[in-house]
Design an enzyme around this catalytic site. Structure first.
Site, PDB file in Angstrom:
ATOM      1  N   ASP A 471       6.596  -8.623  12.995  1.00 51.11           N
ATOM      2  CA  ASP A 471       6.597  -9.430  14.213  1.00 51.11           C
ATOM      3  C   ASP A 471       5.547  -8.847  15.167  1.00 51.11           C
ATOM      4  O   ASP A 471       5.480  -7.624  15.343  1.00 51.11           O
ATOM      5  CB  ASP A 471       7.981  -9.388  14.857  1.00 51.11           C
ATOM      6  CG  ASP A 471       8.064 -10.268  16.093  1.00 51.11           C
ATOM      7  OD1 ASP A 471       8.420 -11.445  15.955  1.00 51.11           O
ATOM      8  OD2 ASP A 471       7.772  -9.752  17.195  1.00 51.11           O
ATOM      9  N   ILE A 472       4.705  -9.717  15.753  1.00 50.04           N
ATOM     10  CA  ILE A 472       3.681  -9.263  16.698  1.00 50.04           C
ATOM     11  C   ILE A 472       4.374  -8.847  17.994  1.00 50.04           C
ATOM     12  O   ILE A 472       5.123  -9.633  18.595  1.00 50.04           O
ATOM     13  CB  ILE A 472       2.647 -10.365  16.974  1.00 50.04           C
ATOM     14  CG1 ILE A 472       2.002 -10.825  15.661  1.00 50.04           C
ATOM     15  CG2 ILE A 472       1.581  -9.875  17.942  1.00 50.04           C
ATOM     16  CD1 ILE A 472       1.094 -12.023  15.814  1.00 50.04           C
ATOM     17  N   GLU A 514       5.605 -15.933  15.695  1.00 52.71           N
ATOM     18  CA  GLU A 514       4.722 -14.778  15.522  1.00 52.71           C
ATOM     19  C   GLU A 514       5.193 -13.865  14.405  1.00 52.71           C
ATOM     20  O   GLU A 514       4.761 -12.716  14.307  1.00 52.71           O
ATOM     21  CB  GLU A 514       4.609 -13.996  16.836  1.00 52.71           C
ATOM     22  CG  GLU A 514       5.897 -13.327  17.304  1.00 52.71           C
ATOM     23  CD  GLU A 514       6.744 -14.229  18.202  1.00 52.71           C
ATOM     24  OE1 GLU A 514       7.529 -13.706  18.988  1.00 52.71           O
ATOM     25  OE2 GLU A 514       6.580 -15.474  18.121  1.00 52.71           O
TER      26      GLU A 514
END
Length: 600
Positions: A471-472, A514
């Protein structure tokens, strides 16, 4: 049948050229038997007056006798020069029959040429010719003609001046030999221009019949070529000398030459189908066309003829070489229609190279180089271009026949073909359905399919696999601060980095928002953790557009006996949650739902 037609046309054109070549060399010999003209080049003494102030009185007085240098060339070539050229001719050895009337002919197109006939007593008469004195020559003829009738002529001075190149191809005739020379010239001129005109009209009819733009451009090319040859041979002065302004005749070689290059480019671009076979050459041809158009405008505006003449010559060589290379590369592409084109263009390019060598004084200046060689080269080139157009028609007809044959194939083949098209369309639709539009990597649908297939192999064949969920970090802040376009750029960059870093057997996809998921077949948990750390470092060290630095958190797990797809994904999600809780930009893994991972 079509090949026989082409061969017949080729033999017909060859026969015409053979007749033209035979008459070109045989007729002057016949005139020579009557009374051979004298080539005057080596009879001249030459004085280059850089001051441009010397007068005939100065020369007659003997002041500049030591400044004259005896010519060693039959044909004098000065090109563009700021000097005034004075030529002196001793008549004792030339005008042997004092009762005969003589004609001195200068074939070159000149701005101003004056001949001073000096008598024994020092008096003189003057005859003015050239474009600046066009009204002084009563005989409408392409050359500058001077008549010598006075038996008491001691010597002759010729003064050359003006904007045009100062070249001198000159002959001395008796009246009878000059009349025969004009007859021969008119005869050959009629054959040459008559042949080109017939070829033009023939291809004009073909254009109206076939509606092919290549024929239209060829007609324009032939027409501009006729005008260019007429300008070079001074026929424009002979036919229109008293109707058109004098500045036109000074600039007509450059203007007609640029028109020729313009239509030449249009024809070759269309005939060779450069846009289809050589896209880069097509772009270059368009650039050359714009340069040609600008050159044409400049030829009317720029007052200095030297600039336009020199540029036109250099630019013409560039265009000729470009079009010759275009023909070679199109032929190498397997397009047989370029065969005759290339032969014709090679002949014409050869004649242009010979002319260029003469301009550079590498080979001697000679009228054959500027009259006979271009004429013969042009005829051959015109013939082979015409044959090339006919060849193109036959090729198109053959392609149509092959297409008709394809259309007449069996119904079974058609069904098979349609089925293949449907399969391709189906695959394309499946690709679209399984690909994330933004990042162009597999989407959630595709990842679900890959994971389900991996579960079947793991349960029945005990093949291990691992998954990585990342996950960003703080991605929402990117959208809030910089907007969704910047956020999209970050997502695309992350997808590209992951795609370039994972192994060949791995599958990367966008899990949602994301989040990205990496499927690692036949991979233990330790190897998956190492790969995750490598991915994390790649993302951490990357310079993203606008936001510069962005990190990601990773959760890793492997398939264990008794797992379902939901338990596996849930465990991986828990590992990701632990990574975020630990401060983000790190890797966490879970072996199973009970054991907590060690940390990286």
């Amino acid at each position: 049948m079509k090949n026989k037609i082409i061969k017949t046309k080729l033999l017909f054109y060859f026969f015409i050229v053979l007749i033209f070549t035979f008459t070109q060399f045989s007729l002057p010999c016949h005139a020579a038997e009557l009374s051979e003209p004298i080539i005057l080049g080596q009879h001249y003494d030459v004085f280059r007056d850089s001051s441009k102030k010397t007068t005939i009185e100065d020369l007659v007085s003997g002041t500049y006798d030591n400044s004259f240098v005896t010519s060693k060339e039959n044909f004098l070539f000065f090109w563009h020069t700021n000097d005034t050229i004075w030529l002196r001719l001793d008549t004792d050895e030339l005008l042997t029959d004092k009762q005969e009337s003589y004609w001195l002919e200068v074939t070159d197109k000149l701005d101003s040429i004056e001949m001073f006939i000096v008598k024994e007593d020092g008096s003189y008469s003057v005859q003015k010719r050239g474009i600046s004195n066009i009204d002084d020559q009563k005989i409408h003829y392409r050359s500058n003609l001077f008549q010598i009738q006075d038996p008491s002529v001691k010597e002759i001075y010729i003064k050359l001046d003006g904007e045009l190149p100062l070249n001198l191809i000159s002959y001395l005739f008796t009246t009878d030999s000059f009349v025969n020379k004009i007859i021969d010239y008119k005869y050959l001129t009629g054959i040459f221009y008559g042949f080109l005109s017939a070829l033009l009209i023939y291809n004009l009819f073909l254009f109206f019949s076939l509606k092919d733009k290549a024929y239209f451009y060829y007609v324009l090319y032939m027409f501009s070529f006729i005008l260019y040859q007429a300008a070079l041979n001074s026929l424009d002065i002979e036919l229109m000398g008293h109707l058109l302004p004098k500045w036109y005749f000074i600039k007509s070689p450059a203007i007609s030459g640029i028109f020729l290059l313009l239509f030449m480019l249009l024809f070759c671009k269309e005939f060779l189908e450069l846009k289809k076979y050589l896209p880069q050459f097509h772009k270059t041809a368009n650039l050359l066309l714009w340069i040609t158009i600008l050159s044409l405008i400049a030829s009317f505006i720029v007052p200095d003829v030297t600039i336009t003449d020199n540029f036109t010559i250099i630019f013409a060589v560039v265009v000729f070489i470009f079009l010759w290379l275009s023909g070679i590369f199109v032929l190498l592409k397997g397009q047989k229609m370029a065969r005759f084109y290339l032969v014709g263009w090679t002949v014409l390019l050869g004649s242009i190279i010979v002319q260029a060598l003469a301009f550079l004084s590498i080979i001697p200046f000679h009228p054959v180089i500027f009259e006979d060689i271009p004429a013969v080269g042009a005829i051959f080139e015109s013939i082979f271009l015409s044959l090339a157009l006919g060849d193109k028609i036959n090729i198109i007809k053959k392609e149509h026949q092959e297409m008709q044959k394809m259309l007449n194939e069996t119904l079974e083949h058609k069904v098979k073909e349609r089925t293949q098209e449907l399969e391709r369309a189906k695959l394309e639709l499946e690709k679209l359905a399984n690909t994330d539009r933004l990042t162009q990597i597999p989407n959630r649908v595709r990842l679900d399919y890959v994971l389900e297939e991996a579960f079947e192999h793991a349960q029945h064949q005990e093949v291990p696999f691992s998954i990585i969920l990342l996950d960003i970090d703080y991605f929402k802040e990117v959208n809030d601060e910089f907007g969704h376009q910047v956020g999209d750029l970050v997502l695309m960059n992350v997808a590209e980095i992951l795609q370039n870093t994972i192994r060949e057997q791995d599958t990367i996809g966008r899990w949602g928002g994301e989040e990205f998921l990496v499927f690692c077949p036949q991979t233990t948990l330790d190897d998956a953790v190492k790969l995750s750390e490598k991915l994390r470092q790649q993302l951490e060290n990357h310079q993203f557009p606008v936001v510069q630095r962005k990190t990601s958190s990773f959760g890793v797990t492997s398939y264990a006996d008794g797992d379902t797809l939901n338990t596996l994904l849930s465990r991986c999600d828990k590992a990701l949650y632990r990574a975020k809780k630990r401060g983000r930009n790190c890797v966490e893994f879970l072996k199973d739902d009970v054991n907590v991972s060690s940390q990286l």
